[in-house]
Design a protein around this motif. Structure first.
Motif, PDB file in Angstrom:
ATOM      1  N   MET A 141     -20.222  62.926-135.159  1.00 42.42           N
ATOM      2  CA  MET A 141     -19.677  62.544-136.449  1.00 42.42           C
ATOM      3  C   MET A 141     -18.162  62.474-136.395  1.00 42.42           C
ATOM      4  O   MET A 141     -17.506  63.402-135.922  1.00 42.42           O
ATOM      5  CB  MET A 141     -20.101  63.551-137.527  1.00 42.42           C
ATOM      6  N   SER A 142     -17.615  61.390-136.936  1.00 40.84           N
ATOM      7  CA  SER A 142     -16.167  61.298-137.060  1.00 40.84           C
ATOM      8  C   SER A 142     -15.720  62.193-138.209  1.00 40.84           C
ATOM      9  O   SER A 142     -16.529  62.670-139.000  1.00 40.84           O
ATOM     10  CB  SER A 142     -15.768  59.851-137.343  1.00 40.84           C
ATOM     11  N   ALA A 143     -14.419  62.401-138.305  1.00 41.50           N
ATOM     12  CA  ALA A 143     -13.886  63.235-139.386  1.00 41.50           C
ATOM     13  C   ALA A 143     -14.257  62.652-140.750  1.00 41.50           C
ATOM     14  O   ALA A 143     -14.613  63.374-141.684  1.00 41.50           O
ATOM     15  CB  ALA A 143     -12.373  63.361-139.238  1.00 41.50           C
ATOM     16  N   ASP A 144     -14.191  61.311-140.859  1.00 38.22           N
ATOM     17  CA  ASP A 144     -14.535  60.663-142.137  1.00 38.22           C
ATOM     18  C   ASP A 144     -15.996  60.898-142.490  1.00 38.22           C
ATOM     19  O   ASP A 144     -16.341  61.163-143.647  1.00 38.22           O
ATOM     20  CB  ASP A 144     -14.254  59.153-142.058  1.00 38.22           C
ATOM     21  N   HIS A 145     -16.884  60.800-141.483  1.00 37.59           N
ATOM     22  CA  HIS A 145     -18.305  61.009-141.738  1.00 37.59           C
ATOM     23  C   HIS A 145     -18.589  62.453-142.129  1.00 37.59           C
ATOM     24  O   HIS A 145     -19.453  62.715-142.977  1.00 37.59           O
ATOM     25  CB  HIS A 145     -19.129  60.639-140.509  1.00 37.59           C
ATOM     26  N   MET A 146     -17.885  63.404-141.518  1.00 38.15           N
ATOM     27  CA  MET A 146     -18.081  64.805-141.852  1.00 38.15           C
ATOM     28  C   MET A 146     -17.670  65.070-143.300  1.00 38.15           C
ATOM     29  O   MET A 146     -18.354  65.793-144.031  1.00 38.15           O
ATOM     30  CB  MET A 146     -17.279  65.690-140.898  1.00 38.15           C
ATOM     31  N   VAL A 147     -16.547  64.453-143.725  1.00 42.61           N
ATOM     32  CA  VAL A 147     -16.090  64.621-145.106  1.00 42.61           C
ATOM     33  C   VAL A 147     -17.103  64.003-146.069  1.00 42.61           C
ATOM     34  O   VAL A 147     -17.452  64.584-147.100  1.00 42.61           O
ATOM     35  CB  VAL A 147     -14.698  63.981-145.303  1.00 42.61           C
ATOM     36  N   GLU A 148     -17.595  62.806-145.718  1.00 44.80           N
ATOM     37  CA  GLU A 148     -18.580  62.139-146.575  1.00 44.80           C
ATOM     38  C   GLU A 148     -19.865  62.964-146.663  1.00 44.80           C
ATOM     39  O   GLU A 148     -20.447  63.126-147.736  1.00 44.80           O
ATOM     40  CB  GLU A 148     -18.905  60.752-146.012  1.00 44.80           C
ATOM     41  N   PHE A 149     -20.319  63.497-145.527  1.00 45.70           N
ATOM     42  CA  PHE A 149     -21.531  64.304-145.485  1.00 45.70           C
ATOM     43  C   PHE A 149     -21.382  65.544-146.363  1.00 45.70           C
ATOM     44  O   PHE A 149     -22.274  65.892-147.154  1.00 45.70           O
ATOM     45  CB  PHE A 149     -21.824  64.689-144.034  1.00 45.70           C
ATOM     46  N   ALA A 150     -20.244  66.221-146.232  1.00 42.94           N
ATOM     47  CA  ALA A 150     -19.993  67.414-147.049  1.00 42.94           C
ATOM     48  C   ALA A 150     -19.973  67.051-148.530  1.00 42.94           C
ATOM     49  O   ALA A 150     -20.428  67.818-149.381  1.00 42.94           O
ATOM     50  CB  ALA A 150     -18.676  68.074-146.636  1.00 42.94           C
ATOM     51  N   GLY A 151     -19.447  65.855-148.868  1.00 45.06           N
ATOM     52  CA  GLY A 151     -19.421  65.417-150.258  1.00 45.06           C
ATOM     53  C   GLY A 151     -20.814  65.177-150.811  1.00 45.06           C
ATOM     54  O   GLY A 151     -21.127  65.546-151.946  1.00 45.06           O
ATOM     55  N   VAL A 152     -21.680  64.552-150.000  1.00 41.42           N
ATOM     56  CA  VAL A 152     -23.068  64.328-150.423  1.00 41.42           C
ATOM     57  C   VAL A 152     -23.774  65.667-150.643  1.00 41.42           C
ATOM     58  O   VAL A 152     -24.487  65.863-151.642  1.00 41.42           O
ATOM     59  CB  VAL A 152     -23.828  63.492-149.371  1.00 41.42           C
ATOM     60  N   MET A 153     -23.573  66.609-149.710  1.00 42.26           N
ATOM     61  CA  MET A 153     -24.195  67.917-149.848  1.00 42.26           C
ATOM     62  C   MET A 153     -23.670  68.654-151.071  1.00 42.26           C
ATOM     63  O   MET A 153     -24.407  69.379-151.751  1.00 42.26           O
ATOM     64  CB  MET A 153     -23.969  68.749-148.583  1.00 42.26           C
ATOM     65  N   TRP A 243     -21.735  71.261-143.140  1.00 44.25           N
ATOM     66  CA  TRP A 243     -22.466  70.755-144.303  1.00 44.25           C
ATOM     67  C   TRP A 243     -21.768  71.144-145.599  1.00 44.25           C
ATOM     68  O   TRP A 243     -21.811  70.420-146.572  1.00 44.25           O
ATOM     69  CB  TRP A 243     -23.867  71.357-144.345  1.00 44.25           C
ATOM     70  N   PHE A 244     -21.135  72.308-145.626  1.00 37.43           N
ATOM     71  CA  PHE A 244     -20.662  72.889-146.871  1.00 37.43           C
ATOM     72  C   PHE A 244     -19.149  72.821-147.040  1.00 37.43           C
ATOM     73  O   PHE A 244     -18.570  73.532-147.852  1.00 37.43           O
ATOM     74  CB  PHE A 244     -21.154  74.341-146.971  1.00 37.43           C
ATOM     75  N   GLY A 245     -18.498  71.963-146.259  1.00 41.44           N
ATOM     76  CA  GLY A 245     -17.065  71.737-146.422  1.00 41.44           C
ATOM     77  C   GLY A 245     -16.250  73.005-146.246  1.00 41.44           C
ATOM     78  O   GLY A 245     -16.465  73.782-145.303  1.00 41.44           O
ATOM     79  N   ASP A 246     -15.346  73.251-147.202  1.00 40.05           N
ATOM     80  CA  ASP A 246     -14.428  74.392-147.100  1.00 40.05           C
ATOM     81  C   ASP A 246     -14.890  75.600-147.906  1.00 40.05           C
ATOM     82  O   ASP A 246     -14.089  76.491-148.201  1.00 40.05           O
ATOM     83  CB  ASP A 246     -13.021  73.969-147.581  1.00 40.05           C
ATOM     84  N   ARG A 247     -16.141  75.639-148.286  1.00 41.53           N
ATOM     85  CA  ARG A 247     -16.627  76.797-149.036  1.00 41.53           C
ATOM     86  C   ARG A 247     -16.501  78.075-148.202  1.00 41.53           C
ATOM     87  O   ARG A 247     -16.573  78.042-146.978  1.00 41.53           O
ATOM     88  CB  ARG A 247     -18.089  76.594-149.453  1.00 41.53           C
ATOM     89  N   ARG A 248     -16.330  79.188-148.886  1.00 40.72           N
ATOM     90  CA  ARG A 248     -16.090  80.468-148.203  1.00 40.72           C
ATOM     91  C   ARG A 248     -17.315  80.877-147.393  1.00 40.72           C
ATOM     92  O   ARG A 248     -18.439  80.836-147.886  1.00 40.72           O
ATOM     93  CB  ARG A 248     -15.756  81.556-149.228  1.00 40.72           C
TER      94      ARG A 248
END
Length: 300
Positions: A141-153, A243-248
């Motif tokens: 996954m590229s950085a953009d795809h990881m951000v998009e994936f985290a947004g969908v989740m 999957w969960f972005g920057d969550r703690r």
């Protein structure tokens, strides 16, 4: 995990020093070390060892080292092996050159057959629809795809508590989901879902589906508690929690597993290794419920 839990943090100090932890795990260790003299001292010892090793001079090897070693080696007669006898026969026999030419021709034909068969296999796999496994993983996954994936989740997590059916349909639509039974899952991902062995008392299986997510092709099981609330289990190949972005995030021991816990505001998510794959539980109430699931799935 409490930040004062030295027993949980200490096994990760070496990996933290070497920069091998995920961002959330590294942040948890760093926070603990700031307030714990014992773990801070242990981490300092890792740094000290690395510094001492780096500063240790490496003795220069003598310029005639190899000559000295050769002089000490005993002179041995080369054994006459079958392969050596054959090579001598090829050189000296009038039939040797012809034999070598024939062998080269056979190898060439075999190589062409393997190439052609492998190429046909790739064509067949492409035409066969969904592959047995999709090992894109975090590396794919590229950085953009990881951000998009985290947004969908994130959208999914917001819908899940109040409208689990809408959350379910969103993921099915977004990631080419297909509702299946246990046998259907085997055909698509190559393994039987872990929930096919049953669930702990107080839980029932509402549905299973296969999703082609960016991280991997995974199995999603929607489970219902007796009170009607929803818990979702993802069985997947990747180990990261992007999957969960920057969550703690924090680390804890649940049952006999090391778990990564993610704060979801009104609930938590937990990821742990289960055999050769990973399981992520979403919508878990607390660490005690995670331990209950881990212990049950280990037995099933």
């Amino acid at each position: 995990m409490s930040t004062n839990d030295c027993k949980t943090v200490q096994p990760y100090l070496s990996a933290y020093h070497d920069g091998e932890l995920a961002a959330g795990q590294a942040a948890t260790v760093a926070k603990h070390v700031e307030s714990c003299e014992s773990c801070a001292a242990e981490l300092s010892s890792f740094r000290s060892i690395g510094s001492d090793f780096a500063q240790t001079p490496i003795p220069a090897k003598p310029s005639n080292l190899w000559q000295r070693i050769e002089r000490e080696l005993p002179t041995a007669v080369e054994p006459v092996t079958l392969s050596r006898r054959f090579s001598v026969w090829v050189r000296e026999s009038p039939y040797g050159a012809g034999l070598v030419s024939l062998a080269a021709s056979i190898l060439l034909l075999l190589g062409f057959g393997l190439w052609y068969g492998g190429d046909q296999g790739n064509v067949n796999n492409t035409a066969g629809g969904m592959a047995m496994h999709s090992h894109e993983g975090e590396e794919g996954m590229s950085a953009d795809h990881m951000v998009e994936f985290a947004g969908v989740m994130d959208d999914y997590l917001q819908k899940l508590p109040n409208d689990p059916d809408a959350a379910e349909q969103m993921l099915l639509t977004k990631y080419d989901g297909e509702k299946v039974d246990a046998d259907g899952a085997v055909k698509l991902v190559g393994y039987r879902p872990i929930v096919s062995g049953g669930l702990p008392e107080g839980y029932s299986l509402a549905s299973t589906s296969v999703l082609k997510m960016p991280c991997c092709t995974c199995v999603k099981a929607v489970c219902k508690r007796n009170d009607g609330s929803t818990l979702v289990l993802f069985e997947h190949d990747d180990e990261e929690t992007a999957w969960f972005g920057d969550r703690r995030q924090s680390m804890a021991t649940c049952g006999d597993k090391d778990c990564c816990l993610v704060d979801l505001d009104s609930s938590i998510a937990a990821t742990w290794k289960q055999g050769t794959r990973s399981v992520t539980a979403v919508g878990v109430r607390d660490q005690e419920e995670v331990a209950k699931l881990v212990t049950w799935l280990d037995k099933s």
